[in-house]
Motif scaffolding. Structure first.
Motif, short mmCIF file in Angstrom:
data_model
loop_
_atom_site.label_atom_id
_atom_site.label_comp_id
_atom_site.label_asym_id
_atom_site.label_seq_id
_atom_site.Cartn_x
_atom_site.Cartn_y
_atom_site.Cartn_z
N ALA A 48 -9.51 1.58 -4.56
CA ALA A 48 -9.63 3.04 -4.66
C ALA A 48 -10.94 3.48 -3.99
CB ALA A 48 -9.61 3.46 -6.12
N PRO A 49 -10.94 4.70 -3.42
CA PRO A 49 -9.84 5.68 -3.37
C PRO A 49 -9.04 5.61 -2.07
CG PRO A 49 -11.86 6.73 -2.69
CD PRO A 49 -12.21 5.28 -2.94
N HIS A 50 -9.29 4.61 -1.23
CA HIS A 50 -8.67 4.58 0.09
C HIS A 50 -7.23 4.07 0.04
CE1 HIS A 50 -12.64 5.38 1.77
NE2 HIS A 50 -13.12 4.38 1.04
N PHE A 51 -6.96 3.09 -0.81
CA PHE A 51 -5.64 2.45 -0.81
C PHE A 51 -5.09 2.44 -2.24
CE2 PHE A 51 -8.32 0.38 2.39
CZ PHE A 51 -7.63 0.72 3.55
N ALA A 52 -3.82 2.84 -2.36
CA ALA A 52 -3.12 2.80 -3.64
C ALA A 52 -2.19 1.58 -3.63
CB ALA A 52 -2.33 4.08 -3.87
N ILE A 53 -2.57 0.54 -4.35
CA ILE A 53 -1.83 -0.72 -4.36
C ILE A 53 -0.79 -0.70 -5.47
CG2 ILE A 53 -2.00 -3.22 -4.52
CD1 ILE A 53 -3.31 -2.04 -2.05
N HIS A 54 0.44 -1.08 -5.14
CA HIS A 54 1.48 -1.27 -6.15
C HIS A 54 1.39 -2.72 -6.63
CE1 HIS A 54 4.11 2.26 -4.45
NE2 HIS A 54 2.87 2.61 -4.73
N TRP A 55 0.72 -2.91 -7.73
CA TRP A 55 0.41 -4.27 -8.18
C TRP A 55 1.65 -5.03 -8.64
CZ3 TRP A 55 -3.99 -6.52 -7.07
CH2 TRP A 55 -5.09 -5.73 -6.76
N CYS A 56 2.68 -4.33 -9.03
CA CYS A 56 3.90 -5.04 -9.44
C CYS A 56 4.63 -5.64 -8.24
CB CYS A 56 4.82 -4.09 -10.19
SG CYS A 56 4.22 -3.66 -11.85
N ASN A 57 4.27 -5.23 -7.02
CA ASN A 57 4.87 -5.80 -5.82
C ASN A 57 3.98 -6.86 -5.17
OD1 ASN A 57 5.87 -2.73 -5.95
ND2 ASN A 57 7.45 -3.98 -4.98
N VAL A 110 0.87 -1.18 0.00
CA VAL A 110 0.00 0.00 0.00
C VAL A 110 0.90 1.23 0.00
CG1 VAL A 110 -1.91 1.17 1.15
CG2 VAL A 110 -1.69 -1.32 1.30
N GLY A 111 0.89 1.98 -1.08
CA GLY A 111 1.84 3.07 -1.23
C GLY A 111 1.42 4.38 -0.60
N ASN A 112 0.15 4.55 -0.27
CA ASN A 112 -0.32 5.85 0.23
C ASN A 112 -0.65 5.81 1.72
OD1 ASN A 112 -2.55 4.19 -0.09
ND2 ASN A 112 -3.94 5.89 -0.55
N ARG A 113 -0.02 4.93 2.46
CA ARG A 113 -0.27 4.85 3.90
C ARG A 113 1.05 4.65 4.64
NH1 ARG A 113 -5.64 4.12 5.69
NH2 ARG A 113 -6.98 4.95 4.04
N GLY A 160 4.81 3.78 2.88
CA GLY A 160 4.36 2.53 2.29
C GLY A 160 4.27 1.42 3.32
N VAL A 161 3.32 0.52 3.13
CA VAL A 161 3.07 -0.55 4.09
C VAL A 161 2.85 -1.86 3.33
CG1 VAL A 161 1.64 -1.33 6.01
CG2 VAL A 161 1.97 1.12 5.64
N TYR A 162 3.51 -2.92 3.79
CA TYR A 162 3.25 -4.26 3.29
C TYR A 162 2.21 -4.93 4.19
CZ TYR A 162 7.25 -4.16 0.09
OH TYR A 162 8.11 -3.86 -0.94
N VAL A 163 1.14 -5.39 3.58
CA VAL A 163 0.06 -6.05 4.32
C VAL A 163 -0.09 -7.47 3.78
CG1 VAL A 163 -2.35 -5.97 5.02
CG2 VAL A 163 -1.11 -3.84 4.60
N LYS A 164 0.09 -8.44 4.66
CA LYS A 164 -0.07 -9.85 4.28
C LYS A 164 -1.42 -10.35 4.76
CE LYS A 164 3.34 -12.77 4.52
NZ LYS A 164 4.38 -13.71 5.03
N VAL A 165 -2.16 -10.94 3.86
CA VAL A 165 -3.49 -11.48 4.17
C VAL A 165 -3.50 -12.95 3.78
CG1 VAL A 165 -4.61 -9.25 3.84
CG2 VAL A 165 -4.38 -10.80 1.91
N GLY A 166 -4.49 -13.66 4.29
CA GLY A 166 -4.57 -15.09 4.01
C GLY A 166 -6.00 -15.57 3.97
N SER A 167 -6.19 -16.69 3.30
CA SER A 167 -7.51 -17.31 3.18
C SER A 167 -7.31 -18.80 2.96
CB SER A 167 -8.30 -16.68 2.03
OG SER A 167 -9.52 -17.37 1.82
N HIS A 168 -8.34 -19.56 3.30
CA HIS A 168 -8.31 -21.00 3.06
C HIS A 168 -8.81 -21.35 1.66
CE1 HIS A 168 -7.25 -22.06 7.20
NE2 HIS A 168 -8.08 -21.10 7.58
N ALA A 169 -9.28 -20.36 0.92
CA ALA A 169 -9.76 -20.58 -0.45
C ALA A 169 -8.70 -20.15 -1.45
CB ALA A 169 -11.06 -19.81 -0.69
#
Length: 247
Positions: free
Chosen positions: A166-175, A69-72, A124-133
């Protein structure tokens, strides 16, 4: 918000029982020292917390993804409201409802540069999420080999979910990083060797030791260097007295 959490390190074991197994059925107690500083006054404060670590009911999520997340800043994503908003956005592109946040890390801890003190510049912030699906087609396309190639060319990856955050989080999709965690074998308990004391017993050092004969070792250590020195003296005297040539 002008505060910045600098680090959170496990504390050394303190009073009896801290850092041990914890309460049965409730988890494990983990003492953590949190060090924070003020961006404006540079004041630093440390606080010691006792965190109860409880395993997830369904175990570790098998499918995990990490977003940049580049804008936080990291302290802007720590509140529960911000994490819930981010979780809803991820659940929308994952197309699952069991998405949970695993870890939040500042980009500065990953080698990122400190942003300039200009309005709108974030660390910038790295956020790791997870799911069982499994991953949704959008996420799989964003992390595909073709998308990585487009990122190396400076283009956006192939995905149709750019505007989900958008518009809350700007994700750097290449990362974007997608990871599938395979269940590993269950680790067995430690195997104690023969030198481990039994529970409740005290160490009893030996009071007596068998006497050893140290004279041969002493004579060998003393006489061998003396003999070598005597031979060298004799050789030097022979060369100086018997091998000299007259004028």
């Amino acid at each position: 918000v002008h505060g910045l959490v600098r680090s959170a390190q496990p504390c050394a074991r303190g009073r009896h029982g801290e850092g041990g197994a914890g309460i049965a059925g409730a988890g494990r107690l983990l003492p953590v020292q949190v060090l924070a500083s003020n961006r404006l006054t540079y004041e630093t404060v440390a606080q010691r917390l006792i965190v109860t670590v409880v395993p997830a009911p369904g175990g570790e999520p098998q499918y995990q993804g990490e977003f940049l997340v580049g804008n936080r800043n990291v302290e802007e994503l720590l509140p529960a409201a911000a994490r819930e908003l981010f979780g809803q956005a991820v659940a929308g592109i994952w197309e699952q409802d069991d998405v949970s946040i695993i870890n939040i890390t500042s980009a500065l801890d990953r080698g990122g540069r400190v942003p300039l003190p200009i309005e709108g510049h974030k660390e910038g912030v790295y956020v790791k999420v997870g799911s069982h699906a499994a991953f949704s087609p959008c996420l799989a396309a964003a992390a595909s080999a073709q998308s990585r190639f487009r990122c190396r060319l400076g283009q956006q990856p192939l995905a149709s979910c750019y505007d989900t955050f958008a518009p809350h989080f700007a994700i750097h999709w290449c990362n974007l990083t997608l990871l599938q965690v395979l269940p590993g074998p269950t680790a067995s308990g430690p195997v104690w060797g023969p030198g481990v004391l039994e529970e409740g017993s005290d160490f009893q050092p030996p009071t007596t030791s068998p006497a050893g004969d140290l004279l041969p070792g002493f004579l060998l250590t003393l006489l061998v260097p003396l003999a070598v020195a005597a031979l060298l003296c004799l050789l030097l005297g022979h060369l100086m007295c018997c091998r000299r040539e007259g004028v």
